[in-house]
Each structure stands twice: as structure tokens, then as C-alpha cells.
Design a protein around this motif. Structure first.
Motif, PDB file in Angstrom:
ATOM      1  N   VAL B  42     -13.324   1.945   3.637  1.00  0.00           N
ATOM      2  CA  VAL B  42     -12.632   3.235   3.685  1.00  0.00           C
ATOM      3  C   VAL B  42     -12.103   3.473   5.091  1.00  0.00           C
ATOM      4  O   VAL B  42     -12.803   3.234   6.073  1.00  0.00           O
ATOM      5  N   GLY B  43     -10.875   3.931   5.154  1.00  0.00           N
ATOM      6  CA  GLY B  43     -10.285   4.223   6.456  1.00  0.00           C
ATOM      7  C   GLY B  43      -9.441   3.091   6.993  1.00  0.00           C
ATOM      8  O   GLY B  43      -8.680   3.275   7.945  1.00  0.00           O
ATOM      9  N   GLN B  44      -9.559   1.911   6.366  1.00  0.00           N
ATOM     10  CA  GLN B  44      -8.822   0.744   6.858  1.00  0.00           C
ATOM     11  C   GLN B  44      -7.354   0.817   6.435  1.00  0.00           C
ATOM     12  O   GLN B  44      -7.021   1.326   5.372  1.00  0.00           O
ATOM     13  N   GLN B  45      -6.468   0.322   7.320  1.00  0.00           N
ATOM     14  CA  GLN B  45      -5.060   0.166   6.941  1.00  0.00           C
ATOM     15  C   GLN B  45      -4.947  -1.160   6.193  1.00  0.00           C
ATOM     16  O   GLN B  45      -5.262  -2.202   6.748  1.00  0.00           O
ATOM     17  N   VAL B  46      -4.557  -1.086   4.964  1.00  0.00           N
ATOM     18  CA  VAL B  46      -4.547  -2.298   4.141  1.00  0.00           C
ATOM     19  C   VAL B  46      -3.104  -2.791   3.974  1.00  0.00           C
ATOM     20  O   VAL B  46      -2.206  -2.013   3.660  1.00  0.00           O
ATOM     21  N   GLU B  47      -2.923  -4.073   4.200  1.00  0.00           N
ATOM     22  CA  GLU B  47      -1.602  -4.687   4.064  1.00  0.00           C
ATOM     23  C   GLU B  47      -1.525  -5.406   2.735  1.00  0.00           C
ATOM     24  O   GLU B  47      -2.364  -6.262   2.446  1.00  0.00           O
ATOM     25  N   VAL B  48      -0.551  -5.091   1.956  1.00  0.00           N
ATOM     26  CA  VAL B  48      -0.368  -5.785   0.681  1.00  0.00           C
ATOM     27  C   VAL B  48       1.026  -6.398   0.672  1.00  0.00           C
ATOM     28  O   VAL B  48       2.011  -5.707   0.945  1.00  0.00           O
ATOM     29  N   MET B  94       3.717  -3.910   2.211  1.00  0.00           N
ATOM     30  CA  MET B  94       3.330  -2.501   2.038  1.00  0.00           C
ATOM     31  C   MET B  94       1.991  -2.241   2.715  1.00  0.00           C
ATOM     32  O   MET B  94       1.085  -3.065   2.644  1.00  0.00           O
ATOM     33  N   VAL B  95       1.903  -1.107   3.361  1.00  0.00           N
ATOM     34  CA  VAL B  95       0.664  -0.752   4.061  1.00  0.00           C
ATOM     35  C   VAL B  95       0.201   0.600   3.533  1.00  0.00           C
ATOM     36  O   VAL B  95       0.999   1.526   3.394  1.00  0.00           O
ATOM     37  N   TYR B  96      -1.041   0.697   3.217  1.00  0.00           N
ATOM     38  CA  TYR B  96      -1.586   2.005   2.834  1.00  0.00           C
ATOM     39  C   TYR B  96      -2.959   2.179   3.469  1.00  0.00           C
ATOM     40  O   TYR B  96      -3.576   1.211   3.907  1.00  0.00           O
ATOM     41  N   GLU B  97      -3.396   3.431   3.524  1.00  0.00           N
ATOM     42  CA  GLU B  97      -4.723   3.671   4.071  1.00  0.00           C
ATOM     43  C   GLU B  97      -5.714   3.796   2.923  1.00  0.00           C
ATOM     44  O   GLU B  97      -5.494   4.569   1.982  1.00  0.00           O
ATOM     45  N   GLN B  98      -6.776   3.019   3.003  1.00  0.00           N
ATOM     46  CA  GLN B  98      -7.796   3.083   1.955  1.00  0.00           C
ATOM     47  C   GLN B  98      -8.588   4.379   2.103  1.00  0.00           C
ATOM     48  O   GLN B  98      -9.296   4.566   3.084  1.00  0.00           O
ATOM     49  N   TYR B 236      -3.707  13.706  -2.728  1.00  0.00           N
ATOM     50  CA  TYR B 236      -3.065  13.320  -1.479  1.00  0.00           C
ATOM     51  C   TYR B 236      -1.698  13.964  -1.379  1.00  0.00           C
ATOM     52  O   TYR B 236      -0.940  13.990  -2.341  1.00  0.00           O
ATOM     53  N   ILE B 237      -1.425  14.449  -0.203  1.00  0.00           N
ATOM     54  CA  ILE B 237      -0.200  15.206  -0.031  1.00  0.00           C
ATOM     55  C   ILE B 237       1.028  14.361  -0.331  1.00  0.00           C
ATOM     56  O   ILE B 237       1.972  14.801  -0.958  1.00  0.00           O
ATOM     57  N   ASP B 238       0.969  13.079   0.059  1.00  0.00           N
ATOM     58  CA  ASP B 238       2.179  12.284  -0.120  1.00  0.00           C
ATOM     59  C   ASP B 238       2.208  11.568  -1.467  1.00  0.00           C
ATOM     60  O   ASP B 238       3.084  10.764  -1.722  1.00  0.00           O
ATOM     61  N   ALA B 239       1.252  11.865  -2.309  1.00  0.00           N
ATOM     62  CA  ALA B 239       1.195  11.162  -3.588  1.00  0.00           C
ATOM     63  C   ALA B 239       1.938  11.926  -4.672  1.00  0.00           C
ATOM     64  O   ALA B 239       2.001  13.146  -4.639  1.00  0.00           O
TER      65      ALA B 239
END
Lengths: 467, 334
Positions: B42-48, B94-98, B236-239
Motif C-alpha cells: 500500500v502506498g507504492q507507485q505501481v508501474e503497469v 501506466m502508473v497508479y498508487e496502490q 477516490y476523487i479521480d475515479a
């Protein structure tokens, strides 16, 4: 000539009277209080099953009489701290006869006050979530913390100086009271025999608690005020709330102490110990705190009013000239100005005058708490009509039950606990005699040696042991 | 102005063109493959990385989205985490925050160009235990030493002193007992357990209080237990959430089979609750309906008529069957 022994014997006789003599009036009074408390419990059962719907509280004004009562009682609990700890620390000798009553009020008022928090909860069965999920960024948690600490500390502070008196009761009353109370005294007297080592340990315990309880008490009502001041509300948005609340707490605490003292003095003929001097000193204390409250209030309202904002205007209007004006001005005139006037005029500077002032102060401080709670929530945060709140019958019943519980606990304590710090009073009396008339002490003194005078003394012990 | 046959011709040829051009792309000739870490915290920036290939050639300029299945407010749907466009080598990064403590199915969805359905590629990423707290306030001033530890120290000190005073009382009791042993002229056997009890209670409360405070989560979740992160649904606000309407518009909420439960839902749906309060106890406008629930017939009569400012509900807008359920609900509350 009134010898020391005579004085001491009379003191014990008079102060143990409530414990030994139970009139029918006492039972009538207890029954009356129990009935009121029972009604409160019954009304609460309705609230328990129907929810807070049965109160006048709604989404916008979500705090009312219960929180007012909570703040009020926690405030009253400051009586013990100030009178007892501050005066003990400053070695004010006149305090000795009134400390016990003050400390008792503290413990009892805390119990009653804290229960109003539970009563105010819509889902009281979730109280343990406070401990499981509580976050210490929340002022509510600070309050839980402060009040738990204060309750523990004040119970110890009530108990420690009482031990020698409980030992006195154990020794003197052993064959005058029933089995249960005898067992009780034997247990709580904690083997007290007035040994030098015991005197030393007890002195240490009392000193620690005396010093500790002052900051704790101040923190308690400051934290109570923060529950309001940390919330984004126009009327509560002031840094002076801590001071206002602590001063108000001591103010109403002293007033309540005066009322309890006056009642007991009347009922048990304790005029010799609770003298007009005590009432006058407490009256001066009331007047001084009234002055201080006036100052704090002016400070609060002037700084806010000087740069009045739109929402502040509403808050001022409802407080000074509209809905809550009657309460506010009664508080100012009846609760703050009147006590000062009463103490200024020589004619009213009497026990009766102080009692009247105390009644006014208690009512005024209750109203003050009420309008602080309700007006703060009433100011609209958005352009809608201001909400209104009035306590329902159930709320009034439960509140009155709280007052009755307060009186009931004191009434029960009267039957069981020593209401005077007999050993401290004896000590003071000895010192007073020594100061005035040296010879009397030398020729007439037959009491316990000064060193162990905090205890029933060797004589008392033998007596207790033989019986 | 074009003539009729001309228009027909144009339409037909356009249709033909569409069919011709679409058919090679059809049947998912665009292949998606994904490069993503197997576990994250949790909290990690994940690269897909999504790689799009069509007939062995990288697809350039294709828009893809990374979504995941979630449930919010009783509704489930897919939430978009990130979008990207493929580069020359067909790779979209794509990068998202877990943020969630566990992931359900993640998907790479092909968004375009073109509207042809392309099977989305499903995969999953496990969330390892631990990891950063979800929301930590960004604003604020950190003052050295003025922090939670200091508060705990102060609290501990206060309770230490309280316990110390209580222990002194135990000593008082103990000293009394010694006195008895030494000289036997002193009365009955005393006791000191009350002092011990008091001291124990003080110490117990002290330790408990400190534990509560130390354990207290920094945010609305319990840091020590990742499963608690989503104790409450998080939006989530941006979701973007699929809107399916909440509760009331959903007719299934009144078809549970239990007439009382259904009646409650119906009384909300038909607006009775707006005037008569959700429990039927009466509100500002409507009267208390529970007080004396009459016979069903008179109840129906009232509702069809609409006394004193209440709207009249006709048979067509509110059936007798539904009214029966509302009636049962009110009756049950009587």
C-alpha cells in the motif's frame, strides 16, 4: 476551660453523628432521590430502545442538555481540587474543615458528569470502539484520557487523607455500627495505626497527589473546552475558551461547595466547624472569580466583536438581543455582577448572603454552559434558517436524575465516610492553641502526642483494640 | 440536394467499407500483454506496462485503460486507475498508487481508436502486508520533539506518579502490619488489600491508557492490520464510478418477500416518508400514521383521496398490492 481532649471528643461526637444517627427524614430523602433516579433510568430505557430521536437533538443542533450537564458537572468537580489542593499547598489553615466535603464533591460530580457522555451517545454499546479505534487526533479522545486520569487521581486524593479518619472510625465506631460497615472500616483503614513510618508514607502520597491533581484538574476542563474550541464553529472559535472553562469550573465548584456545606451545617449543627469565616472566605473567592469571569468574557466578546464577521453577527445577535438574551443577561447580572455586589455590601456579607450568591452562580453557570453549547451549533453554516432546540421531557428527566444521583451519592457517603478531616483539624487546633495560650497546652493537654496526632493516637488504638 | 438512389448508394458503400475495414481487426486480432509486478504494498507507485500487438506489429497510438473491480455503497463496477497511449513500440506505460489493501481483478481495457470490441486482458497483483498509511495529511508543520511521543511521555509520567502515590498507600498498609507483628497490643487483624487493589487499578488503567494511545491509528484505519484499511468504503476523487442509482430507485429493494421490509422501502419510494417520516411517526407535514392504524379499507380510502393537502394516489400510480405492504409495515410498527 475547654481542654484539648474535650475539644477532640466533641469533634468526634459531632462529626460522626451522620454516621451513627439515622432519622426517618434521612430515609424519606433517600427514597425521594432514588425515585427520581429510577424515573431517569426508566426514561433512559426509552431512549435506549428508540434512539436519540426521543430527544430534541437533531442533525444541526446535535448537542444539548446532556452535554451541558456533562460540562456543568465536570466543572463542579473542580471544587475539590481548588479548595483542597491549592489551599493545602499554600498552607491556608482555615481550609481544614472543608477539604473533605470539597474532595467528595469532586469524585461524585466526576462520576455523574462522565455518565452524561454515555447518555448522550446514540449507540452507547459502541463505547469500546473508543478504545479500539480511538484516534488521538480527536479532542474526544483527549477528554476520555483527561477524565479517566482525573477520576483516578481524585479518588486517590479523596482516599489518602481520609485513611487516618477511617482508622478513627474503625476504632471508635466498631461496636456502634453494623457488621458491614465495621468490615468496611477495617478494610479501608489500611492498618492505620499512626506509626511514624505510616505518617511519612501517607504524607508522601498526599503530597504527590496534591501537586499532581492541580495540573490534571486544569487540563481536564481545558480539554473539555477544546471539544468546542477545536470545532469549526463561529461561537466556539476562540483561544480563551480554556481559561473561561477552567475559571468557570472553579467558580461553579466553589458555589456548589458552599451549598453542600450550608446544607450539612444546618442539618448536623456543625456551626462550630463550618464557621461564618469559611463562608465569607469562599464568598470572597466567588467574588474574585466573578470578576475574573467578567474580564475573560469581555476579552472574548470584544476581540470577536471588534472585527465582527457576518456569521459572527448572527452569533452575537442571538446571544445579546434575541433568543438567548434572557439567559445571557441573567448570567452576566445574576451570576457575575450580583455575587460581587453581595460581597461588597457589609449588610449582605453574611452566611445567608454567600449562600444566595452561590445559588445564583450555580444557576448562571448552568445557563452559561447551555448557551455555549446550543448557540454554537445554532449559527447556520450555510444560508438556511437557524435550527432550534428544546430539551424534551425525557432529557429533562434524565438531567434531573443526574442531579438527584449527585445528591444521592453524597447522601450515602454521609452515612459511611468521615465528612471531616478530623486529624487535620486536630492538628490545626493544637497549633492554634499553642500559638495563643502556651499554658493551656502545658497544663490542660491530655490528648495524643503531637507527633502522631494525625492518628487516633495510642489511646484510641488501645480502646479500639479492646472493644 | 442528392437524389434518393445516390443516397442509397452512399449508404451501401459506407456499410461495405466499414465491414471490410473492420473485419481484419475483428475477432481480437489486437493482442494485449502486460508487464506488472507480482506483489506491491500500500502506498507504492505501481508501474503497469501494456503491450499491444496486431498481427505481430506493435499498435501505435492506441488508448488503453487500467481498471479494477470494486464495490462501493453496495454497487460494484470497474474503476479506472490510469489511462495511457501506446508509443512506437506498442507499449503503454501506466502508473497508479496502490491504495486498497487488496486488489480484486485488474484489467487492461482497449479504448480506441475504433470502437471494435477487444477482449480486455485480466490479471492480478497481490498486495503484501504492511506498507504506507493511506492518507496522511500533507499540510502541517513538523516541530522536532513536539509530537506524539512527547504526549505519551507526559501521560506516562502523570500515571507513573499516580501509581507511585498508590504504592505509598500500600506501604502505609504494610507498615501497619509490621507494627502489629512487633508489638501485639494492637487490635484486630487489619488488612491492606484495598491499597493493593487501588494501586493495581491505577497501574492497570495507566498501562491500558498508554497502550490505547500507542495503538491509536494515525488515520481512520488501524495501521497494524491492513485488513482494516477498507473498513469503510473509500471513494477516490479521480475515479469514475458507474452510476446505477442508489437504493430507492432500485425496485428490487422492495421485493425481498417480507411484506414489512418491502413496505418500508415502498413508503420511501412513494414518498410517504417525506411527509410522515421514515418511521411513520409523523413529520412536519404529515400526521403520525402509527398511532391508530385503522382498517386496511379506510387506509386505502385515505390514500386514494389524499386528505388535507396530501396528494391523492390513484390506483395506477400505486397499486393495492403495494399499499398492502406499506400497510403491513405500519401495522408492524404499531
Amino acid at each position: 476551660m475547654d481542654t484539648m481532649t474535650n475539644w477532640h471528643e466533641r469533634l468526634i461526637r459531632k462529626t460522626t453523628r451522620p454516621t451513627l444517627v439515622t432519622t426517618y427524614r434521612y430515609w424519606v430523602w433517600v427514597a425521594f432521590l432514588v425515585a427520581i433516579v429510577a424515573n431517569g433510568v426508566f426514561q433512559y430505557s426509552k431512549q435506549w430502545s428508540e434512539g436519540l430521536y426521543v430527544t430534541g437533538m437533531r442533525d444541526r443542533i446535535s448537542w444539548g442538555l446532556y452535554i451541558t450537564a456533562f460540562v456543568f458537572f465536570i466543572g463542579i468537580s473542580h471544587a475539590g481540587t481548588l479548595i483542597s489542593a491549592i489551599l493545602r499547598a499554600s498552607k491556608a489553615t482555615w481550609r481544614a474543615p472543608i477539604t473533605r466535603i470539597a474532595e467528595l464533591i469532586t469524585a461524585v460530580a466526576l462520576v455523574v458528569g462522565a455518565s452524561f457522555v454515555l447518555i448522550d451517545m446514540g449507540r452507547p454499546e459502541r463505547i469500546f470502539n473508543v478504545f479500539r479505534y480511538g484516534r488521538w487526533q480527536s479532542p474526544i479522545m483527549w477528554d476520555v484520557m483527561a477524565i479517566t486520569t482525573y477520576l483516578t487521581a481524585s479518588v486517590i486524593y479523596l482516599y489518602a487523607p481520609m485513611i487516618p479518619d477511617l482508622a478513627l472510625y474503625r476504632d471508635r465506631l466498631a461496636n456502634k455500627v453494623g457488621f458491614i460497615r465495621r468490615f468496611f472500616y477495617e478494610t479501608v483503614a489500611l492498618n492505620w495505626r499512626g506509626l511514624p513510618s505510616q505518617v511519612r508514607f501517607l504524607g508522601k502520597a498526599i503530597t504527590i497527589m496534591m501537586l499532581l491533581i492541580m495540573p490534571i484538574a486544569v487540563s481536564v476542563h481545558t480539554v473539555v473546552s477544546w471539544i468546542f474550541a477545536m470545532t469549526l464553529r463561529v461561537g466556539w472559535n476562540t483561544s480563551i475558551f480554556g481559561v473561561l472553562f477552567v475559571a468557570g469550573a472553579i467558580f461553579s465548584g466553589v458555589a456548589t461547595l458552599v451549598l453542600v456545606m450550608a446544607t450539612l451545617r444546618r442539618m448536623y449543627h456543625w456551626e462550630e466547624y463550618l464557621t461564618p469565616k469559611h463562608f465569607l472566605y469562599l464568598g470572597y473567592l466567588l467574588a474574585a472569580f466573578a470578576g475574573f469571569m467578567i474580564y475573560v468574557n469581555i476579552n472574548e466578546y470584544l476581540t470577536e466583536g471588534f472585527k465582527l464577521e457576518e456569521s459572527g453577527e448572527f452569533a452575537f445577535r442571538q446571544l445579546f438581543i434575541d433568543d438567548f438574551a434572557a439567559m445571557f443577561w441573567f448570567y452576566v447580572i445574576g451570576g457575575l455582577i450580583a455575587p460581587i455586589v453581595i460581597m461588597l455590601i457589609p449588610k449582605t456579607r453574611t452566611v445567608a448572603g454567600v449562600v444566595v450568591a452561590a445559588i445564583l452562580v450555580d444557576i448562571a453557570m448552568f445557563l452559561e454552559r447551555y448557551f455555549i453549547v446550543v448557540t454554537g451549533l445554532r449559527v447556520p453554516l450555510m444560508p438556511y434558517e437557524p435550527a432550534s432546540y428544546a430539551p424534551t421531557f425525557i432529557e429533562w428527566s434524565i438531567f434531573i436524575a443526574g442531579v438527584a444521583l449527585f445528591l444521592l451519592l453524597i447522601t450515602i457517603a454521609l452515612k459511611v465516610l468521615p465528612m471531616f478531616a478530623v486529624w487535620e483539624m486536630t492538628e490545626e487546633h493544637e497549633l492554634a492553641i499553642a500559638r495563643q495560650t502556651e499554658p493551656v497546652l502545658q497544663t490542660g493537654y491530655e490528648g495524643p502526642a503531637p507527633g502522631v496526632s494525625g492518628s487516633p493516637g495510642p489511646d484510641g488504638l488501645t480502646e479500639g483494640g479492646l472493644s | 440536394m442528392t437524389s434518393r438512389p445516390t443516397r442509397w448508394f452512399v449508404r451501401l458503400s459506407v456499410l461495405l467499407l466499414v465491414v471490410l475495414s473492420a473485419s481484419p481487426a475483428f475477432a481480437s486480432s489486437i493482442g494485449i500483454s502486460v508487464g506488472a509486478p507480482e506483489t506491491v504494498t500500500v502506498g507504492q507507485q505501481v508501474e503497469v506496462k501494456a503491450i499491444l500487438v496486431e498481427d505481430g506489429q506493435p499498435v501505435v497510438g492506441a488508448e488503453v485503460a487500467l481498471t479494477y473491480q470494486t464495490t462501493f455503497g453496495g454497487r460494484s463496477g470497474s474503476v479506472e486507475l490510469a489511462t495511457a497511449t501506446t508509443d512506437e513500440s506498442g507499449v503503454a506505460l501506466m502508473v497508479y498508487e496502490q491504495r486498497a489493501a487488496h486488489n480484486d481483478e485488474l484489467q487492461i481495457v482497449y479504448l480506441g481508436p475504433g470502437t471494435d470490441p477487444v477482449d480486455s486482458y485480466s490479471f492480478s497483483i497481490t498486495v503484501a502486508e504492511g506498507g504506507a498509511q493511506l492518507y496522511q495529511s500533507e499540510s502541517g508543520v513538523e516541530i522536532p520533539f513536539v509530537n506524539g511521543t512527547l504526549v505519551i511521555l507526559v501521560i506516562s509520567l502523570v500515571w507513573f506518579l499516580i501509581a507511585l502515590a498508590a504504592i505509598r498507600l500500600v506501604q502505609v498498609g504494610k507498615a501497619g502490619r509490621v507494627g502489629k507483628l512487633v508489638s501485639d497490643d494492637v487490635g484486630e487483624e487489619g488488612s491492606m488489600w484495598i491499597g493493593v487493589a487501588l494501586a493495581s487499578a491505577a497501574i492497570f488503567t495507566a498501562v491500558g491508557m498508554v497502550i490505547v494511545f500507542v495503538r491509536a491509528p494515525v488515520s481512520n484505519t488501524d495501521l497494524t492490520d491492513p485488513a482494516v484499511y477498507d473498513r469503510t468504503p473509500i471513494g477516490y476523487i479521480d475515479a469514475t464510478y458507474p452510476y446505477e442509482g442508489f437504493g430507492l430507485a432500485d425496485t428490487s429493494s422492495a421485493e425481498t418477500g417480507d411484506p414489512v421490509v418491502d413496505g418500508k422501502a415502498l413508503s420511501l419510494q412513494y414518498g410517504c416518508a417525506a411527509c410522515h417520516a421514515p418511521t411513520g411517526l409523523g413529520g412536519v407535514v404529515g400526521v403520525d400514521l402509527i398511532e391508530e392504524v385503522g382498517s386496511f379499507n379506510s387506509f386505502v380510502e385515505d390514500v386514494r383521496e389524499g386528505p388535507k393537502g396530501m396528494p391523492a394516489y390513484s390506483e395506477s400510480s400505486l397499486s393495492d398490492a403495494d399499499l398492502q405492504k406499506i400497510y403491513d409495515f405500519l401495522k408492524a410498527r404499531e
